[in-house]
Each structure stands twice: as structure tokens, then as C-alpha cells.
Design a protein around this motif. Structure first.
Motif, mmCIF file in Angstrom:
data_model
loop_
_atom_site.group_PDB
_atom_site.id
_atom_site.type_symbol
_atom_site.label_atom_id
_atom_site.label_comp_id
_atom_site.label_asym_id
_atom_site.label_seq_id
_atom_site.Cartn_x
_atom_site.Cartn_y
_atom_site.Cartn_z
ATOM 1 N N PRO A 126 1.045 -0.908 0.253
ATOM 2 C CA PRO A 126 0.090 0.069 -0.126
ATOM 3 C C PRO A 126 1.098 1.458 -0.213
ATOM 4 C CG PRO A 126 -0.988 -1.923 1.443
ATOM 5 C CD PRO A 126 0.499 -2.219 1.134
ATOM 6 N N LEU A 127 0.258 2.442 -0.349
ATOM 7 C CA LEU A 127 0.935 3.276 -1.136
ATOM 8 C C LEU A 127 1.481 4.126 0.818
ATOM 9 C CD1 LEU A 127 1.903 6.101 -2.041
ATOM 10 C CD2 LEU A 127 -1.098 6.978 -1.681
ATOM 11 N N ALA A 128 1.037 3.592 1.552
ATOM 12 C CA ALA A 128 1.486 4.308 3.223
ATOM 13 C C ALA A 128 2.345 3.483 3.659
ATOM 14 C CB ALA A 128 -0.125 4.239 4.115
ATOM 15 N N LEU A 129 2.164 2.657 3.434
ATOM 16 C CA LEU A 129 3.586 1.741 4.109
ATOM 17 C C LEU A 129 4.834 1.867 2.962
ATOM 18 C CD1 LEU A 129 2.061 -1.936 4.535
ATOM 19 C CD2 LEU A 129 3.142 -0.501 5.737
ATOM 20 N N ALA A 130 4.473 1.929 1.938
ATOM 21 C CA ALA A 130 5.418 2.711 0.643
ATOM 22 C C ALA A 130 6.107 3.775 1.099
ATOM 23 C CB ALA A 130 5.043 2.035 -0.764
ATOM 24 N N VAL A 131 5.503 5.065 0.863
ATOM 25 C CA VAL A 131 6.114 6.278 1.660
ATOM 26 C C VAL A 131 6.462 6.527 2.709
ATOM 27 C CG1 VAL A 131 5.143 8.193 1.759
ATOM 28 C CG2 VAL A 131 5.078 7.543 0.087
ATOM 29 N N SER A 132 6.167 5.856 3.821
ATOM 30 C CA SER A 132 6.555 5.319 5.186
ATOM 31 C C SER A 132 7.622 4.998 5.268
ATOM 32 C CB SER A 132 5.127 5.213 6.186
ATOM 33 O OG SER A 132 3.701 5.341 6.050
ATOM 34 N N LEU A 133 7.970 4.165 5.149
ATOM 35 C CA LEU A 133 9.411 3.126 4.790
ATOM 36 C C LEU A 133 10.029 3.942 4.162
ATOM 37 C CD1 LEU A 133 7.762 -0.255 4.627
ATOM 38 C CD2 LEU A 133 8.967 0.860 6.755
ATOM 39 N N ALA A 134 10.233 4.257 3.102
ATOM 40 C CA ALA A 134 10.794 5.196 2.222
ATOM 41 C C ALA A 134 11.233 7.173 3.274
ATOM 42 C CB ALA A 134 10.412 6.203 1.103
ATOM 43 N N ALA A 135 10.668 7.350 3.784
ATOM 44 C CA ALA A 135 10.913 7.999 4.107
ATOM 45 C C ALA A 135 12.016 7.657 6.107
ATOM 46 C CB ALA A 135 10.046 9.183 5.216
ATOM 47 N N ILE A 136 11.190 6.957 6.887
ATOM 48 C CA ILE A 136 12.069 6.409 7.177
ATOM 49 C C ILE A 136 13.303 5.523 7.544
ATOM 50 C CG2 ILE A 136 12.232 4.313 9.439
ATOM 51 C CD1 ILE A 136 8.981 4.667 9.159
ATOM 52 N N SER A 137 13.687 5.111 6.143
ATOM 53 C CA SER A 137 14.566 4.301 5.610
ATOM 54 C C SER A 137 15.953 5.904 5.462
ATOM 55 C CB SER A 137 14.677 3.807 4.110
ATOM 56 O OG SER A 137 14.841 4.493 3.242
ATOM 57 N N VAL A 138 15.455 6.866 5.789
ATOM 58 C CA VAL A 138 16.897 8.201 5.358
ATOM 59 C C VAL A 138 17.745 8.141 7.170
ATOM 60 C CG1 VAL A 138 17.086 10.789 5.617
ATOM 61 C CG2 VAL A 138 15.190 9.093 3.544
ATOM 62 N N ALA A 139 16.388 7.930 7.828
ATOM 63 C CA ALA A 139 17.764 8.042 9.220
ATOM 64 C C ALA A 139 19.033 7.252 9.069
ATOM 65 C CB ALA A 139 16.581 7.817 10.126
ATOM 66 N N THR A 140 20.163 7.137 9.714
ATOM 67 C CA THR A 140 20.955 6.372 10.217
ATOM 68 C C THR A 140 21.054 7.431 11.937
ATOM 69 O OG1 THR A 140 21.562 7.242 7.648
ATOM 70 C CG2 THR A 140 24.057 5.968 9.448
ATOM 71 N N ASP A 141 22.091 5.595 12.076
ATOM 72 C CA ASP A 141 22.307 5.494 13.282
ATOM 73 C C ASP A 141 23.716 6.072 13.439
ATOM 74 O OD1 ASP A 141 22.548 5.208 16.361
ATOM 75 O OD2 ASP A 141 23.459 2.947 16.216
ATOM 76 N N PRO A 142 23.500 7.109 14.379
ATOM 77 C CA PRO A 142 25.343 7.538 13.983
ATOM 78 C C PRO A 142 25.871 7.546 15.443
ATOM 79 C CG PRO A 142 23.538 9.779 15.196
ATOM 80 C CD PRO A 142 22.694 7.890 14.533
ATOM 81 N N ALA A 143 25.634 6.770 16.047
ATOM 82 C CA ALA A 143 26.502 6.142 17.543
ATOM 83 C C ALA A 143 27.740 5.171 16.679
ATOM 84 C CB ALA A 143 25.759 6.187 18.840
ATOM 85 N N ALA A 144 26.593 3.863 15.800
ATOM 86 C CA ALA A 144 26.939 2.893 15.780
ATOM 87 C C ALA A 144 28.391 3.601 14.480
ATOM 88 C CB ALA A 144 26.427 1.981 15.115
ATOM 89 N N VAL A 145 27.913 3.970 14.101
ATOM 90 C CA VAL A 145 29.344 3.913 12.557
ATOM 91 C C VAL A 145 30.080 4.998 13.177
ATOM 92 C CG1 VAL A 145 29.186 6.515 10.861
ATOM 93 C CG2 VAL A 145 26.794 4.982 10.421
ATOM 94 N N GLN A 146 29.833 5.806 14.163
ATOM 95 C CA GLN A 146 31.458 7.406 14.618
ATOM 96 C C GLN A 146 32.029 6.491 15.598
ATOM 97 O OE1 GLN A 146 28.168 9.603 17.121
ATOM 98 N NE2 GLN A 146 28.095 11.213 15.212
#
Length: 394
Positions: A126-146
Motif C-alpha cells: 500500500p501507498l501508506a506503507l511504501a511512503v512511510s518506510l521510504a521516509a524512515i529509511s533516510v535515518a542513520t544511527d550516528p552512534a554506530a557509525v561514529q
């Protein structure tokens, strides 16, 4: 006496559970330090264990740990994270960051979100799932990378570039998520004009609230003596942001980020408030991660299995392609960049899970699938993400 001991009221049960969760977090820290397992993953697994006990053992599918106390704790934790992220967006840092970080960061964000959104739509979700997860996918965990970069001791351009990107990546994520939720509300509503007004208020109201709190806070910060008055100021800011944004129906993440950004840019002693919040942030994050894991509906996990697998694969592909594009665009400026640098930006944790909880509130029909996919993928990305960071640095 015996009768009163046998009756465990909700207040006593809540306090015992809070203490038990914090005690388990100490155990998780010890396990993480000895096994190199991410402590965030361990805390989420503790929450999943709570879900197993309540839903399968006690057969209480609708049971909510901490009942009405869980939602305010989650809200406060998210506002703290967003406030601290806003403090990273100073003009001095953005000038020092330079165009290279912006080019690679925006390439990874744009291509990654597009890959997840279009890919899920093509697979029939569904559109709501696709767009929500697309936006959520942008975030990164800075602590793990640092932590991984610092442990490697790498000081080359690629390491400095990764540290610069993760410093602002979650801020982009909050902006993209706010826009995506507003756009979805407009697209899925039958009354387009009303939905457009609500979307405008959710974003514009957040900017107004963040400014209304941020400007006087920037003036006040530094005029208070260090210590207890500064602690009170910091806690007051967080509680006001969390409560007022909920009451007014605006984006709490965006409002908190605007407040943090204004304080960081306008106050000479802005580090005091941010330091005080950093000192008290972790206990709230412990509750947040455990409660996020406990919110998974185990009876419907099989329904979310396909969505989870698709999201993980599409996000990895999007990060890889976004990094390739960013390196190609930046070739004129720098040649010493690995083509697979986007894979080093795969760790994902707190902000993504917070977005999933907020999206589940917006679209309750898809809430279970959304939460299950993000919680499961967080365990995967937090476990294998640092390995990909080390691979890129090598």
C-alpha cells in the motif's frame, strides 16, 4: 498486611517494571561490552521478550507494558533526540561541513528513499506503507557509525566524510518524514482541502512552536548558573515541547529540532542545555527501545515477513546506488572516495523506530506491519551495519 502485599496495584506494577527495565539495561551494557553486540539491539530484544511473555505466555494480546505511562516516555525520548539533532545544525558546522558532505548525503538520501518507495509500490504494498518506510529509511544511527570509525583509527577523507554525514543525516530524516506524513495525509484523505490545511499546520505549526520556545530559551541559556538551574531549564524545554506539540497536533520532532537549532545558533552558552540533556537522555532511550520491541504484535509477524525482507534489501540497494551517484558527482572535487560508501550508512536505530511509532499512529491500519518491519530491520542493520562500515573503511 498479607492482603495488601497480594494486591499489586497499577502504580506499584509500573514502578517495578521501570526498575526492572533499567536493571536489564545494565545487564545489556555488560553483555554488549563483552560480545560487541549492539546494546540497542539487545534492548529491543528485551522488549520482544516482554511481548513474548505477555502475548504468548500470559495470552494478553492487547496488553501494553506500563499502560498509559509508555506513550509519554516514548514521546519525551524522541523529543530529546530531535532537540540534540537540532543542536548539531549550527551555521559554523554547516560551513565547515562543506559541499562534499552535502553532495554525498543528499545523493544517498534521495536515491535511497526513492528506491525503497518505488520498490515497495512495485511489489504491491500500500501507498501508506511504501511512503512511510521510504521516509524512515533516510535515518542513520550516528552512534554506530561514529564508534566504528573511531575504533578503526582511520583519519582519511572517507572516515571524515562519514562522520560529517551522520552528524546531519537524522536531521534530514526528520524533515523528510514530516513532509512525507503531511503529503500522505493529503493524498489519502477524501477532503483534499481539509487535509492540505492539516498538513500545513502540522509542519508550519511545528516551526512556530519551535520558534516560540527556542527564542526565549536561547536568551535564557547562559544567564542561568551552571548546575541545577540549567538542568531544570533543559527538562522544562523537553516537557514543554513534548506536551505542547501533542496538544496542538504538530510534529514534535520538527518542533524540537527547530528549538535546538535556534539555541545552538543564537546562544553563546548553548552547550550547557545540550550537555544536561545528554546526561539524562539514556534512561529515557532505554525505555524507548524496550517499549518499541514490546509493541510488536507477534501473532501477525508472518504477515510482515515479506515487507521486512523487501525493506531491508531495497534500503541496502538504495544506499549503495546513492553512494555511487554521490561519489560520481563529487569526482570533480575528490578522487579518494570508495564507490560503495553508501553501505557504510546502513546502521539504523532510534530515530527510525520513533518515526515508525509516529507513522503507526497516523495510519493504524498498517501500524502492526510497519512496526514489525522496522523493529526487525533495526536488529539486522544494527548487527551487520558496523561490519559494512569496517568493510568500506578497508
Amino acid at each position: 498486611m498479607a492482603e495488601s502485599m497480594n494486591e499489586l496495584g497499577p502504580a506499584a506494577a509500573g514502578l517495578i517494571l521501570l526498575g526492572a527495565i533499567l536493571s536489564l539495561s545494565i545487564f545489556a551494557d555488560a553483555v554488549a561490552s563483552r560480545t560487541r553486540l549492539p546494546r540497542i539491539s539487545l534492548l529491543v530484544l528485551v522488549g520482544v521478550g516482554v511481548a513474548v511473555i505477555t502475548q504468548l505466555g500470559l495470552e494478553l494480546p492487547d496488553a501494553r507494558p506500563l499502560d498509559g505511562l509508555g506513550e509519554p516516555l516514548i514521546q519525551v525520548a524522541l523529543v530529546m533526540v530531535a532537540f540534540l539533532l537540532g543542536g548539531e545544525l549550527t551555521l559554523e558546522r554547516l560551513r565547515r561541513t562543506g559541499p562534499l558532505i552535502l553532495i554525498v548525503s543528499l545523493s544517498v538520501i534521495g536515491v535511497g528513499a526513492l528506491a525503497v518507495g518505488v520498490g515497495l509500490l512495485a511489489l504491491g504494498f500500500p501507498l501508506a506503507l511504501a511512503v512511510s518506510l521510504a521516509a524512515i529509511s533516510v535515518a542513520t544511527d550516528p552512534a554506530a557509525v561514529q564508534e566504528t570509525v573511531h575504533a578503526s583509527g582511520d583519519t582519511r577523507l572517507r572516515a571524515r566524510l562519514l562522520l560529517g554525514i551522520v552528524a546531519i543525516d537524522d536531521a534530514w530524516g526528520i524533515l523528510v518524514f514530516g513532509l512525507a506524513m503531511a503529503a500522505l495525509g493529503w493524498a489519502l484523505s477524501g477532503d483534499g482541502q481539509q487535509a492540505l490545511l492539516e498538513a500545513g499546520w502540522e509542519l508550519g505549526g511545528a516551526l512556530l512552536l519551535g520558534t516560540a520556545i527556542g527564542l526565549p530559551a536561547a536568551w535564557l541559556t547562559g544567564r542561568l548558573a551552571p548546575g541545577e538551574p540549567t538542568q531544570v531549564e533543559a527538562i522544562a524545554l523537553i516537557l514543554l515541547l513534548a506536551g505542547l506539540s501533542t496538544w496542538l497536533g504538530v510534529s514534535s520532532l520538527l518542533a524540537a529540532m527547530v528549538t535546538g537549532m535556534l539555541i545552538a545558533n543564537l546562544s553563546r552558552h548553548h552547550t550547557r542545555s545540550f550537555n544536561e540533556i545528554e546526561h539524562i537522555e539514556w534512561p529515557f532511550l532505554v525505555f524507548f527501545f524496550v517499549l518499541s520491541g514490546a509493541s510488536v504484535d507477534l501473532s501477525r509477524l508472518d504477515e510482515a515477513a515479506g515487507l521486512t525482507l523487501a525493506y531491508i534489501l531495497l534500503r541496502l540497494v538504495g544506499r549503495l546506488l546513492g553512494g555511487l551517484l554521490g561519489v560520481r558527482l563529487a569526482r570533480v572535487r575528490q578522487a579518494d572516495l570508495p564507490r560503495d560508501i553508501g553501505l557504510a550508512l546502513t546502521p539504523q536505530a532510534g530515530v527510525a523506530m520513533g518515526m515508525a511509532l509516529l507513522a503507526a499512529e497516523h495510519f493504524p491500519a498498517h501500524g502492526t506491519a510497519l512496526l514489525s518491519a522496522v523493529v526487525a530491520s533495526t536488529l539486522v542493520f544494527e548487527t551487520f551495519g558496523p561490519m559494512l562500515v569496517r568493510r568500506v573503511l578497508r
